[in-house]
Design a protein around this motif. Structure first.
Motif, PDB file in Angstrom:
ATOM      1  N   SER A 278      -5.568  -1.347  12.347  1.00  0.00           N
ATOM      2  CA  SER A 278      -7.443  -2.351  11.728  1.00  0.00           C
ATOM      3  C   SER A 278      -6.754  -3.302  13.165  1.00  0.00           C
ATOM      4  CB  SER A 278      -7.042  -1.957  10.784  1.00  0.00           C
ATOM      5  OG  SER A 278      -7.230  -1.382   9.874  1.00  0.00           O
ATOM      6  N   ALA A 279      -5.590  -3.873  13.094  1.00  0.00           N
ATOM      7  CA  ALA A 279      -4.949  -5.182  13.853  1.00  0.00           C
ATOM      8  C   ALA A 279      -5.294  -5.055  15.236  1.00  0.00           C
ATOM      9  CB  ALA A 279      -3.915  -5.482  13.446  1.00  0.00           C
ATOM     10  N   VAL A 280      -5.180  -3.818  16.346  1.00  0.00           N
ATOM     11  CA  VAL A 280      -5.855  -3.808  17.460  1.00  0.00           C
ATOM     12  C   VAL A 280      -7.242  -2.781  17.800  1.00  0.00           C
ATOM     13  CG1 VAL A 280      -3.681  -3.718  18.427  1.00  0.00           C
ATOM     14  CG2 VAL A 280      -3.798  -1.001  17.589  1.00  0.00           C
ATOM     15  N   ASP A 281      -7.347  -3.008  16.499  1.00  0.00           N
ATOM     16  CA  ASP A 281      -9.014  -2.589  16.745  1.00  0.00           C
ATOM     17  C   ASP A 281      -8.979  -0.851  16.898  1.00  0.00           C
ATOM     18  OD1 ASP A 281     -10.107  -4.631  16.425  1.00  0.00           O
ATOM     19  OD2 ASP A 281     -10.105  -5.241  18.176  1.00  0.00           O
ATOM     20  N   GLU A 299     -11.743  13.938   9.519  1.00  0.00           N
ATOM     21  CA  GLU A 299     -12.178  14.879  10.287  1.00  0.00           C
ATOM     22  C   GLU A 299     -12.228  14.015  11.281  1.00  0.00           C
ATOM     23  OE1 GLU A 299     -15.975  15.447   7.656  1.00  0.00           O
ATOM     24  OE2 GLU A 299     -14.975  15.356   6.054  1.00  0.00           O
ATOM     25  N   LEU A 300     -12.271  14.818  12.752  1.00  0.00           N
ATOM     26  CA  LEU A 300     -12.926  14.477  13.521  1.00  0.00           C
ATOM     27  C   LEU A 300     -13.379  15.229  14.976  1.00  0.00           C
ATOM     28  CD1 LEU A 300      -8.562  13.437  14.503  1.00  0.00           C
ATOM     29  CD2 LEU A 300     -11.182  12.106  13.917  1.00  0.00           C
ATOM     30  N   PRO A 301     -13.919  15.059  15.199  1.00  0.00           N
ATOM     31  CA  PRO A 301     -15.242  16.327  16.352  1.00  0.00           C
ATOM     32  C   PRO A 301     -13.795  16.471  18.066  1.00  0.00           C
ATOM     33  CG  PRO A 301     -15.409  14.094  16.979  1.00  0.00           C
ATOM     34  CD  PRO A 301     -14.720  14.109  15.412  1.00  0.00           C
ATOM     35  N   VAL A 302     -14.290  17.410  18.559  1.00  0.00           N
ATOM     36  CA  VAL A 302     -13.469  17.510  19.740  1.00  0.00           C
ATOM     37  C   VAL A 302     -13.483  16.873  20.754  1.00  0.00           C
ATOM     38  CG1 VAL A 302     -13.229  19.332  21.174  1.00  0.00           C
ATOM     39  CG2 VAL A 302     -13.871  19.972  19.382  1.00  0.00           C
ATOM     40  N   GLY A 303     -12.576  16.466  21.021  1.00  0.00           N
ATOM     41  CA  GLY A 303     -12.378  15.741  22.277  1.00  0.00           C
ATOM     42  C   GLY A 303     -11.075  13.894  21.452  1.00  0.00           C
ATOM     43  N   THR A 304     -11.819  12.953  22.855  1.00  0.00           N
ATOM     44  CA  THR A 304     -10.911  12.007  21.763  1.00  0.00           C
ATOM     45  C   THR A 304     -12.150  10.848  20.954  1.00  0.00           C
ATOM     46  OG1 THR A 304     -10.209  11.516  24.321  1.00  0.00           O
ATOM     47  CG2 THR A 304     -10.480   9.003  23.199  1.00  0.00           C
ATOM     48  N   SER A 305     -11.116  10.807  20.018  1.00  0.00           N
ATOM     49  CA  SER A 305     -12.277   9.374  19.062  1.00  0.00           C
ATOM     50  C   SER A 305     -10.971   8.168  19.020  1.00  0.00           C
ATOM     51  CB  SER A 305     -12.052  10.378  17.828  1.00  0.00           C
ATOM     52  OG  SER A 305     -12.811  11.637  17.957  1.00  0.00           O
ATOM     53  N   LYS A 306     -11.872   7.677  18.037  1.00  0.00           N
ATOM     54  CA  LYS A 306     -10.794   6.428  18.031  1.00  0.00           C
ATOM     55  C   LYS A 306     -10.392   5.915  15.922  1.00  0.00           C
ATOM     56  CE  LYS A 306     -11.468   2.013  19.439  1.00  0.00           C
ATOM     57  NZ  LYS A 306     -11.870   0.576  20.193  1.00  0.00           N
ATOM     58  N   VAL A 307      -9.058   6.409  15.821  1.00  0.00           N
ATOM     59  CA  VAL A 307      -8.902   6.278  14.827  1.00  0.00           C
ATOM     60  C   VAL A 307      -8.079   4.529  13.622  1.00  0.00           C
ATOM     61  CG1 VAL A 307      -8.857   8.085  14.223  1.00  0.00           C
ATOM     62  CG2 VAL A 307      -7.042   7.851  14.973  1.00  0.00           C
ATOM     63  N   ALA A 308      -8.724   4.224  13.273  1.00  0.00           N
ATOM     64  CA  ALA A 308      -7.645   3.228  12.250  1.00  0.00           C
ATOM     65  C   ALA A 308      -7.609   2.986  11.282  1.00  0.00           C
ATOM     66  CB  ALA A 308      -8.488   1.653  12.690  1.00  0.00           C
ATOM     67  N   LEU A 341      -0.837   4.553  20.413  1.00  0.00           N
ATOM     68  CA  LEU A 341      -0.445   3.705  20.479  1.00  0.00           C
ATOM     69  C   LEU A 341      -0.056   2.189  21.193  1.00  0.00           C
ATOM     70  CD1 LEU A 341      -1.552   0.746  18.007  1.00  0.00           C
ATOM     71  CD2 LEU A 341       0.988   2.720  16.549  1.00  0.00           C
ATOM     72  N   MET A 342       1.808   2.834  21.380  1.00  0.00           N
ATOM     73  CA  MET A 342       1.871   1.716  22.605  1.00  0.00           C
ATOM     74  C   MET A 342       1.235   1.807  23.482  1.00  0.00           C
ATOM     75  SD  MET A 342       5.432   3.621  22.010  1.00  0.00           S
ATOM     76  CE  MET A 342       6.372   2.937  23.509  1.00  0.00           C
ATOM     77  N   ARG A 343       0.581   1.878  24.294  1.00  0.00           N
ATOM     78  CA  ARG A 343      -0.185   1.830  24.961  1.00  0.00           C
ATOM     79  C   ARG A 343      -1.433   1.156  24.679  1.00  0.00           C
ATOM     80  NH1 ARG A 343      -0.566   7.762  26.129  1.00  0.00           N
ATOM     81  NH2 ARG A 343      -2.241   7.627  25.237  1.00  0.00           N
ATOM     82  N   LYS A 344      -2.028   0.752  22.930  1.00  0.00           N
ATOM     83  CA  LYS A 344      -2.610   0.326  23.335  1.00  0.00           C
ATOM     84  C   LYS A 344      -2.189  -1.148  22.733  1.00  0.00           C
ATOM     85  CE  LYS A 344      -6.866  -1.343  22.030  1.00  0.00           C
ATOM     86  NZ  LYS A 344      -7.978  -0.384  20.461  1.00  0.00           N
ATOM     87  N   MET A 345      -0.671  -1.095  22.255  1.00  0.00           N
ATOM     88  CA  MET A 345      -0.196  -2.837  21.656  1.00  0.00           C
ATOM     89  C   MET A 345      -0.300  -3.587  23.087  1.00  0.00           C
ATOM     90  SD  MET A 345       1.747  -1.730  18.060  1.00  0.00           S
ATOM     91  CE  MET A 345       2.070  -3.136  17.920  1.00  0.00           C
ATOM     92  N   SER A 353      -4.617 -11.893  23.159  1.00  0.00           N
ATOM     93  CA  SER A 353      -5.417 -12.411  22.410  1.00  0.00           C
ATOM     94  C   SER A 353      -4.494 -12.888  21.188  1.00  0.00           C
ATOM     95  CB  SER A 353      -5.937 -10.133  21.740  1.00  0.00           C
ATOM     96  OG  SER A 353      -6.828 -11.170  20.416  1.00  0.00           O
ATOM     97  N   PRO A 354      -4.196 -13.976  20.815  1.00  0.00           N
ATOM     98  CA  PRO A 354      -3.206 -14.643  19.990  1.00  0.00           C
ATOM     99  C   PRO A 354      -3.673 -13.990  18.599  1.00  0.00           C
ATOM    100  CG  PRO A 354      -3.846 -15.987  21.436  1.00  0.00           C
ATOM    101  CD  PRO A 354      -4.973 -14.607  21.657  1.00  0.00           C
ATOM    102  N   THR A 355      -4.967 -13.926  18.221  1.00  0.00           N
ATOM    103  CA  THR A 355      -5.164 -13.490  17.049  1.00  0.00           C
ATOM    104  C   THR A 355      -4.971 -12.052  16.134  1.00  0.00           C
ATOM    105  OG1 THR A 355      -7.631 -14.720  17.051  1.00  0.00           O
ATOM    106  CG2 THR A 355      -7.490 -12.968  15.191  1.00  0.00           C
ATOM    107  N   LYS A 356      -5.194 -11.036  17.854  1.00  0.00           N
ATOM    108  CA  LYS A 356      -4.412  -9.622  17.362  1.00  0.00           C
ATOM    109  C   LYS A 356      -2.580  -9.559  17.525  1.00  0.00           C
ATOM    110  CE  LYS A 356      -8.052  -7.175  19.547  1.00  0.00           C
ATOM    111  NZ  LYS A 356      -8.152  -6.266  20.945  1.00  0.00           N
ATOM    112  N   LEU A 357      -2.336 -11.032  17.674  1.00  0.00           N
ATOM    113  CA  LEU A 357      -0.918 -10.295  18.384  1.00  0.00           C
ATOM    114  C   LEU A 357      -1.291 -11.469  16.391  1.00  0.00           C
ATOM    115  CD1 LEU A 357      -0.144 -12.252  21.568  1.00  0.00           C
ATOM    116  CD2 LEU A 357       0.726  -9.400  20.668  1.00  0.00           C
TER     117      LEU A 357
END
Length: 583
Positions: A278-281, A299-308, A341-345, A353-357
């Motif tokens: 959630s912290a990295v949206d 529950e996820l559709p085929v392909g790419t989804s964003k999860v948090a 997650l490593m790529r996102k972080m 983003s200081p807020t996210k950090l």
């Protein structure tokens, strides 16, 4: 860190505004137009505002409004008003508002079913860097004794064991784990970081792997020590939790299975997967077919989804919708999730983003339990910075090679595949990358390579004693026979067993024996790193001789000892930079 520094760190509120100073590369607190700035990690004591301060366009208790994108100030976390000139200096230490909120260190391990967030905090070096001065009190520690290393070295390769358990903790987690579990090792990753920081390997260990759990000396809360008896032929997951086994017991079991000694451990509580994602949206995940898992409620559709949040936790816990619905397939899914997650972080969107950090650091340190060897802010920061040096393309994910347990009719457990696993274990312990890495040529490596350059003495003039330092029984005599009968090294002799076990074969020699060392290296296929300048020993004729110590890498008298005989590793692997879909 002294007491005054701790006091300053603990009085900083998470809602303070952090700004990157381009001159120093550090994040700084901007507390007002006239307030002095304080770079991390030398945080100022207190903040010149209160939670009820109405000033500023945004209110929220900050004199210039709420921090853009920052979280609303939590009730009960008011910041004291600025100290009046001449008022007594407040005593250093923790804020009284936090007293009693944390359990004593090493009292109760914070547990996490997925076991992945701690690894991400390490691998990215972001959440564990910016705000740990303030959050040191959040990190619980466990003393594992000699199961790990007492300190952390920035100049050596290191191994960190990342643990997650099947014990339920926290609210909203009733759908995961075993309600009655004592906290077994549900997910385990051994992270090896190379000495030159060009690469790292994350080795997953299946929970249903049959192993011999060794006796485990464990320190109790009252300071006494208890030895917990080992368990031969048991599931790996029983190395933690059962009969009071702590993470040190799991570390000892990993060394028993792989021959690789973990230096440290990190264990995270299972709510961290929700808070960190959630912290990295959110984190992008990909599936090859639609998922509607009634057990995990994913529950996820085929392909790419964003999860948090809950959905991210369900993704790493789901196993009935992927592969053969077994734990090995779930491990692969978790590895793909970790890479994403490593790529996102480590993305610019997060790092700038200081807020996210701040959010990441709050979530991570509240979730972590570590060994006492890395249980302070400065050391955790060093670990994070060293890990940050490793390029994602050279971070490999793999799993211990296994096969079905032949003792079972109904296949429920696995055993180590002895045809593949030893080679992988040797590569990791030998600091060999699973990816193609361009090695840096520095002065030290050039000097090592130069040991092989120069004149070589005739084989008949080479005097050497052969010791067994970890090779199979009879290896020293086997090597001696080859040297004397096949290679003309007649001035060689068997000196028995070495005092210590070595992973790699070494040849120690005095400076005036360098030409003999080069000849023997040529005969045996020794690399420059196997040659150790040192002192000579006296042989049975009273003459100076070199010492050849056969290590665990010795596989036979006719095999070269530079690793060239090993060939490519036959293991499945993925890397952190690649986007892959779970199937």
């Amino acid at each position: 860190m002294d007491a005054q520094s701790r006091g300053r760190a603990d009085n900083v509120d998470p809602a303070d505004q952090w700004v990157l100073n381009p001159a120093t590369g550090e994040y700084e607190l901007r507390l007002g137009p006239s307030a002095p700035q304080s770079p991390v990690p030398g945080l100022r004591r207190g903040s010149p505002y209160t939670a009820n301060h109405p000033a500023g366009p945004g209110g929220m208790g900050h004199p210039y409004g709420a921090v853009p994108g920052g979280p609303p100030r939590a009730p009960g976390r008011e910041v004291p008003p600025p100290r009046r000139q001449g008022a007594p200096e407040p005593q250093p230490g923790r804020r009284s508002g936090r007293s009693g909120q944390r359990k004593p260190k090493a009292r109760k391990a914070l547990l996490w079913t997925g076991g992945t967030m701690a690894f991400v905090v390490l691998a990215t070096g972001t959440a564990g860097y910016v705000y740990l001065q303030h959050l040191e009190g959040n990190v619980n520690t466990t003393d594992v004794g000699d199961a790990g290393s007492g300190n952390f070295s920035k100049d050596e390769a290191f191994n960190i064991l990342v643990l997650g358990t099947d014990k339920r903790t926290g609210s909203g987690n009733d759908g995961y784990g075993d309600a009655g579990s004592v906290g077994h090792a549900d997910t385990t990753i051994l992270l090896h970081v190379s000495k030159d920081r060009t690469n790292a390997t994350a080795l997953s260990i299946p929970r249903d792997l049959i192993v011999d759990i060794p006796d485990c000396p464990t320190k109790l809360e009252d300071g006494t020590e208890k030895v917990i008896p080992g368990l031969p032929g048991a599931r790996f997951n029983r190395s933690l939790g059962e009969d009071g086994r702590d993470p040190g017991c799991t570390m000892r079991t990993v060394e028993e299975v792989t021959g690789i000694k973990p230096d440290h451990f990190m264990m995270a509580d299972f709510n961290a997967v929700k808070t960190l994602t959630s912290a990295v949206d959110g984190v992008d995940v990909c599936v090859e077919h639609a998922v509607n898992d009634k057990q995990s409620k994913l529950e996820l559709p085929v392909g790419t989804s964003k999860v948090a949040g809950e959905q991210a936790l369900a993704f790493v816990r789901t196993r009935h919708s992927f592969g053969n619905e077994g734990d090995l397939d779930r491990i692969k899914v978790q590895q793909l999730f970790l890479a994403s997650l490593m790529r996102k972080m480590s993305s610019s969107d997060t790092l700038t983003s200081p807020t996210k950090l701040v959010k990441l650091a709050e979530a991570a340190t509240n979730a972590l339990t570590v060994d006492t060897g890395i249980g302070n802010v400065s050391t955790l920061k060093d670990v994070a910075l060293e890990l940050k040096k490793v390029p994602p393309k050279n971070i490999s994910f793999t799993t211990v090679p296994v096969r079905d347990n032949p003792a079972e009719k109904v296949k429920a457990t696995v055993v180590v595949d002895e045809s593949k696993a030893p080679q992988l274990f040797d590569a990791i312990s030998g600091d060999v990358s699973l990816t193609e890495v361009e090695k840096k040529r520095d002065k030290k490596k050039a000097a090592v390579a130069a040991r092989l350059q120069g004149t070589k003495a005739p084989a008949s003039e080479v005097r050497v004693q052969v010791l067994n330092g970890g090779a199979p029984a009879g290896s020293a005599q086997q090597m001696l026979s080859r040297l004397q009968l096949d290679e003309g090294v007649s001035k060689s002799e068997n000196a028995g067993n070495a005092d210590e076990k070595l992973k790699r074969t070494t040849l120690e020699y005095a400076p005036d024996q360098a030409d003999q060392a080069r000849r023997l290296a040529t005969i045996l296929g020794l690399s420059g790193s196997a040659l150790k300048p040192g002192e000579s020993v006296t042989n049975s004729q009273g003459l100076p001789a070199m010492t050849l110590t056969l290590g665990k890498d010795f596989t036979g008298a006719g095999s070269p000892l530079d690793g060239s005989a090993a060939g490519p590793l036959d293991v499945e692997k993925s890397t952190a930079d690649k986007v892959e879909c779970a199937s």
